[in-house]
Write a protein that holds these residues in place. Structure first.
Motif, PDB file in Angstrom:
ATOM      1  N   GLN A  43      28.843  13.370 -12.038  1.00 37.06           N
ATOM      2  CA  GLN A  43      28.356  14.741 -11.775  1.00 37.06           C
ATOM      3  C   GLN A  43      28.266  14.985 -10.208  1.00 37.06           C
ATOM      4  O   GLN A  43      28.697  15.744  -9.768  1.00 37.06           O
ATOM      5  N   ILE A  44      27.599  13.814  -9.673  1.00 38.30           N
ATOM      6  CA  ILE A  44      27.468  14.078  -8.146  1.00 38.30           C
ATOM      7  C   ILE A  44      28.872  13.902  -7.537  1.00 38.30           C
ATOM      8  O   ILE A  44      29.166  14.610  -6.437  1.00 38.30           O
ATOM      9  N   ASP A  45      30.022  13.105  -8.000  1.00 34.23           N
ATOM     10  CA  ASP A  45      31.351  13.054  -7.458  1.00 34.23           C
ATOM     11  C   ASP A  45      31.740  14.684  -7.739  1.00 34.23           C
ATOM     12  O   ASP A  45      32.526  15.014  -6.614  1.00 34.23           O
ATOM     13  N   ASN A  46      31.654  15.083  -8.846  1.00 35.16           N
ATOM     14  CA  ASN A  46      32.206  16.400  -9.020  1.00 35.16           C
ATOM     15  C   ASN A  46      31.613  17.427  -7.781  1.00 35.16           C
ATOM     16  O   ASN A  46      32.312  18.290  -7.511  1.00 35.16           O
ATOM     17  N   HIS A  47      30.139  17.475  -7.765  1.00 31.78           N
ATOM     18  CA  HIS A  47      29.414  18.257  -6.843  1.00 31.78           C
ATOM     19  C   HIS A  47      30.224  17.831  -5.218  1.00 31.78           C
ATOM     20  O   HIS A  47      30.463  19.092  -4.671  1.00 31.78           O
ATOM     21  N   ILE A  48      30.376  16.833  -4.993  1.00 32.93           N
ATOM     22  CA  ILE A  48      31.261  16.353  -3.468  1.00 32.93           C
ATOM     23  C   ILE A  48      32.370  17.310  -3.589  1.00 32.93           C
ATOM     24  O   ILE A  48      32.771  17.564  -2.398  1.00 32.93           O
ATOM     25  N   THR A  49      33.264  17.062  -4.471  1.00 31.92           N
ATOM     26  CA  THR A  49      34.382  17.448  -4.664  1.00 31.92           C
ATOM     27  C   THR A  49      34.395  19.123  -4.470  1.00 31.92           C
ATOM     28  O   THR A  49      35.102  19.636  -3.792  1.00 31.92           O
ATOM     29  N   MET A  95      17.320  24.844   1.019  1.00 33.33           N
ATOM     30  CA  MET A  95      17.287  24.603  -0.336  1.00 33.33           C
ATOM     31  C   MET A  95      17.529  23.336  -0.781  1.00 33.33           C
ATOM     32  O   MET A  95      17.027  22.408  -1.803  1.00 33.33           O
ATOM     33  N   MET A  96      18.756  22.633  -0.006  1.00 35.26           N
ATOM     34  CA  MET A  96      19.021  21.287  -0.350  1.00 35.26           C
ATOM     35  C   MET A  96      18.128  20.484   0.117  1.00 35.26           C
ATOM     36  O   MET A  96      17.830  19.267  -0.704  1.00 35.26           O
ATOM     37  N   SER A  97      17.387  20.525   1.197  1.00 30.40           N
ATOM     38  CA  SER A  97      16.404  19.698   1.778  1.00 30.40           C
ATOM     39  C   SER A  97      15.329  19.498   0.594  1.00 30.40           C
ATOM     40  O   SER A  97      14.649  18.736   0.244  1.00 30.40           O
ATOM     41  N   ASP A  98      14.778  20.761   0.328  1.00 35.01           N
ATOM     42  CA  ASP A  98      14.078  20.904  -0.892  1.00 35.01           C
ATOM     43  C   ASP A  98      14.280  20.053  -2.161  1.00 35.01           C
ATOM     44  O   ASP A  98      13.684  19.404  -2.867  1.00 35.01           O
ATOM     45  N   ALA A  99      15.573  20.543  -2.841  1.00 31.84           N
ATOM     46  CA  ALA A  99      16.118  19.736  -3.841  1.00 31.84           C
ATOM     47  C   ALA A  99      15.992  18.292  -3.968  1.00 31.84           C
ATOM     48  O   ALA A  99      15.858  17.505  -4.771  1.00 31.84           O
ATOM     49  N   GLU A 155      18.303  18.429 -10.644  1.00 26.96           N
ATOM     50  CA  GLU A 155      19.559  18.520 -10.970  1.00 26.96           C
ATOM     51  C   GLU A 155      20.165  20.026 -11.100  1.00 26.96           C
ATOM     52  O   GLU A 155      21.060  20.487 -10.583  1.00 26.96           O
ATOM     53  N   ARG A 156      19.198  20.867 -11.438  1.00 28.69           N
ATOM     54  CA  ARG A 156      19.427  22.431 -11.579  1.00 28.69           C
ATOM     55  C   ARG A 156      19.728  23.053 -10.104  1.00 28.69           C
ATOM     56  O   ARG A 156      20.416  23.905 -10.118  1.00 28.69           O
ATOM     57  N   ALA A 157      18.581  22.714  -9.495  1.00 32.51           N
ATOM     58  CA  ALA A 157      18.562  23.142  -8.022  1.00 32.51           C
ATOM     59  C   ALA A 157      19.911  22.817  -7.471  1.00 32.51           C
ATOM     60  O   ALA A 157      20.380  23.696  -6.741  1.00 32.51           O
ATOM     61  N   ILE A 158      20.571  21.851  -7.711  1.00 35.52           N
ATOM     62  CA  ILE A 158      21.633  21.476  -6.619  1.00 35.52           C
ATOM     63  C   ILE A 158      22.735  22.316  -7.409  1.00 35.52           C
ATOM     64  O   ILE A 158      23.415  22.964  -6.453  1.00 35.52           O
ATOM     65  N   PHE A 159      22.993  22.704  -8.864  1.00 34.54           N
ATOM     66  CA  PHE A 159      23.918  23.763  -9.023  1.00 34.54           C
ATOM     67  C   PHE A 159      23.636  25.141  -8.430  1.00 34.54           C
ATOM     68  O   PHE A 159      24.544  25.885  -8.134  1.00 34.54           O
ATOM     69  N   LYS A 160      22.303  25.608  -8.368  1.00 35.59           N
ATOM     70  CA  LYS A 160      21.949  26.809  -7.781  1.00 35.59           C
ATOM     71  C   LYS A 160      22.096  26.975  -6.481  1.00 35.59           C
ATOM     72  O   LYS A 160      22.514  27.911  -6.060  1.00 35.59           O
ATOM     73  N   ALA A 166      28.249  30.063  -2.668  1.00 34.50           N
ATOM     74  CA  ALA A 166      29.420  31.022  -3.161  1.00 34.50           C
ATOM     75  C   ALA A 166      29.116  32.334  -3.128  1.00 34.50           C
ATOM     76  O   ALA A 166      29.937  33.141  -2.886  1.00 34.50           O
ATOM     77  N   HIS A 167      27.968  32.952  -3.603  1.00 36.76           N
ATOM     78  CA  HIS A 167      27.412  34.118  -3.755  1.00 36.76           C
ATOM     79  C   HIS A 167      27.594  34.715  -2.296  1.00 36.76           C
ATOM     80  O   HIS A 167      28.232  35.890  -2.155  1.00 36.76           O
TER      81      HIS A 167
END
Length: 190
Positions: A43-49, A95-99, A155-160, A166-167
């Motif tokens: 999943q992390i590999d997919n996020h990085i891609t 947001m990433m620093s919090d997540a 995990e959900r925060a990373i998606f958000k 993107a928004h």
């Protein structure tokens, strides 16, 4: 059918059933279970891609906007093109620093040139990617709070966060179209 034939068939069926149960009991059930650490790593590999692809796209979007139109706003009540991109930078860091429970770098992007904005975007996406590479996925189920309101797992925060950038990239693209610039095609796959 004779009684002895029925008894023989029943005995064979019973023996086969016992043998099947014994074989099932010998199966290594661990090999059929999902290895969550492997799933989380993938999943992390997919996020990085996705983040690498989004970085290339946001830089192509910026490159397609003429520098003299960076501060273009279709109306007074919306953000300018450059403000949308600066918002991506600030929100990804925050947001990433919090997540991920890490410290974000300090950046100053008040009035950047196009080159400064490109560097700030590139640095931001590189930081997000590096942070994801170093993230401890065993923390995925921990609950964090955003904006004093929203409680989500890490995990959900990373998606958000990805959704949020993107928004705002999409809003910048809409803005550039109104300004008369032609955005690059979307980079959906690698």
């Amino acid at each position: 059918m004779r009684k002895s034939d029925i008894h023989k068939k029943f005995k064979n069926l019973f023996s086969a059933s016992i043998l099947a149960l014994l074989l099932v009991g010998c199966v290594d059930t661990n090999s059929t279970q999902v290895d969550n650490s492997s799933y989380e790593s993938k999943q992390i590999d997919n996020h990085i891609t996705d983040w690498n692809r989004s970085k290339a796209h946001v830089l192509a979007v910026l490159n397609a906007m003429p520098e003299e139109k960076l501060n273009f706003k279709p109306t007074e009540d919306v953000r300018s093109f450059s403000f949308e991109l600066k918002h991506i930078i600030g929100s990804v860091y925050g947001m990433m620093s919090d997540a991920l429970e890490i410290e974000p770098p300090q950046v100053d992007i008040e009035s950047p040139s196009k080159a400064d904005l490109a560097k700030a975007l590139s640095d931001c996406y590189d930081w997000a990617i590096k942070s994801l590479e170093e993230y401890d996925t065993s923390k995925n189920s921990e609950i964090i709070e955003y904006f004093g309101t929203y409680k989500v797992s890490r995990e959900r925060a990373i998606f958000k966060i990805y959704e949020h950038q993107a928004h705002h990239k999409s809003k910048a693209i809409a803005n550039m179209r109104v300004a008369g610039a032609i955005p690059p095609a979307y980079f959906l796959f690698d």
